[in-house]
Design a protein around this motif. Structure first.
Motif, PDB file in Angstrom:
ATOM      1  N   MET A  90       9.524  29.251  12.001  1.00  0.00           N
ATOM      2  CA  MET A  90       8.139  29.506  11.699  1.00  0.00           C
ATOM      3  C   MET A  90       8.079  30.098  10.280  1.00  0.00           C
ATOM      4  O   MET A  90       7.010  29.830   9.460  1.00  0.00           O
ATOM      5  N   ARG A  93       8.479  28.196   7.240  1.00  0.00           N
ATOM      6  CA  ARG A  93       7.275  27.203   6.833  1.00  0.00           C
ATOM      7  C   ARG A  93       6.137  28.218   6.425  1.00  0.00           C
ATOM      8  O   ARG A  93       5.230  27.659   5.602  1.00  0.00           O
ATOM      9  N   LEU A  94       6.005  29.617   6.565  1.00  0.00           N
ATOM     10  CA  LEU A  94       4.950  30.190   6.462  1.00  0.00           C
ATOM     11  C   LEU A  94       5.223  30.972   4.916  1.00  0.00           C
ATOM     12  O   LEU A  94       4.231  31.236   4.028  1.00  0.00           O
ATOM     13  N   THR A 147       0.829  26.994  12.113  1.00  0.00           N
ATOM     14  CA  THR A 147       2.218  26.829  12.080  1.00  0.00           C
ATOM     15  C   THR A 147       2.984  26.742  13.343  1.00  0.00           C
ATOM     16  O   THR A 147       3.826  25.849  13.341  1.00  0.00           O
ATOM     17  N   TYR A 156       6.459  19.237  11.688  1.00  0.00           N
ATOM     18  CA  TYR A 156       7.081  19.731  10.556  1.00  0.00           C
ATOM     19  C   TYR A 156       8.520  19.112  10.441  1.00  0.00           C
ATOM     20  O   TYR A 156       9.259  19.438   9.455  1.00  0.00           O
TER      21      TYR A 156
END
Length: 162
Positions: A90, A93-94, A147, A156
């Motif tokens: 996570m 991806r952030l 997300t 993703y």
């Protein structure tokens, strides 16, 4: 907390008394109940549970005296804890922090969803704390939830189980 010019050594001594150590660049001192992290040269964010430290800024002013300037930040920041086995996926991806290399007590300034934020690696291997601007709490929360949901559905292409 910002050390005043010529009073840096005094400020460090008093912060060490409070936190156990003075966090350097990219670091946090995960002390209990007060904790702090480095924000810039001779500047630190100090936090504690609001239930027991509602008057934290006043306490810090009393402790630090003329060694530092203290600015109340209670209403300026929102805090989100991200905990769980997919935390690293996570986080990747952030934002651009090197989450897989970060150790407990590492603190990085980054951008999440166009917002200036801080990411602090906590002591548990699956836990980070994100501090962002309170005025944009809804946008930051939306980015975190979207997300997490994308990871859960596998949209993703994550290696994490869907």
């Amino acid at each position: 907390v910002a050390a005043r010019r010529g009073k840096e050594a005094d400020c460090h001594k008093l912060l060490k008394k409070l936190l156990g150590a003075v966090p350097g660049p990219g670091r946090a001192q995960l002390h209990d109940p007060e904790a702090g992290f480095w924000m810039g040269p001779e500047q630190w964010m100090i936090g504690a549970p609001s239930e027991s430290h509602e008057d934290l800024a006043e306490r810090l002013k009393g402790l630090l005296g003329d060694a530092a300037s203290v600015t109340e930040q209670t209403g300026a920041w929102v805090c989100f804890d991200v905990i769980g086995p997919a935390m690293q996926d996570m986080c990747e991806r952030l934002c651009s922090v090197p989450i897989r290399q970060m150790q407990a007590g590492d603190a990085q300034r980054t951008v999440i969803h166009h917002l200036g934020c801080f990411v602090i690696r906590r002591t548990a291997a699956d836990h980070i704390r994100i501090l962002g601007p309170r005025a944009s709490a809804g946008s930051l929360h939306h980015a975190l939830v979207a997300t997490a949901q994308a990871l859960d559905t596998g949209s993703y292409g994550s290696d994490a189980p869907a």
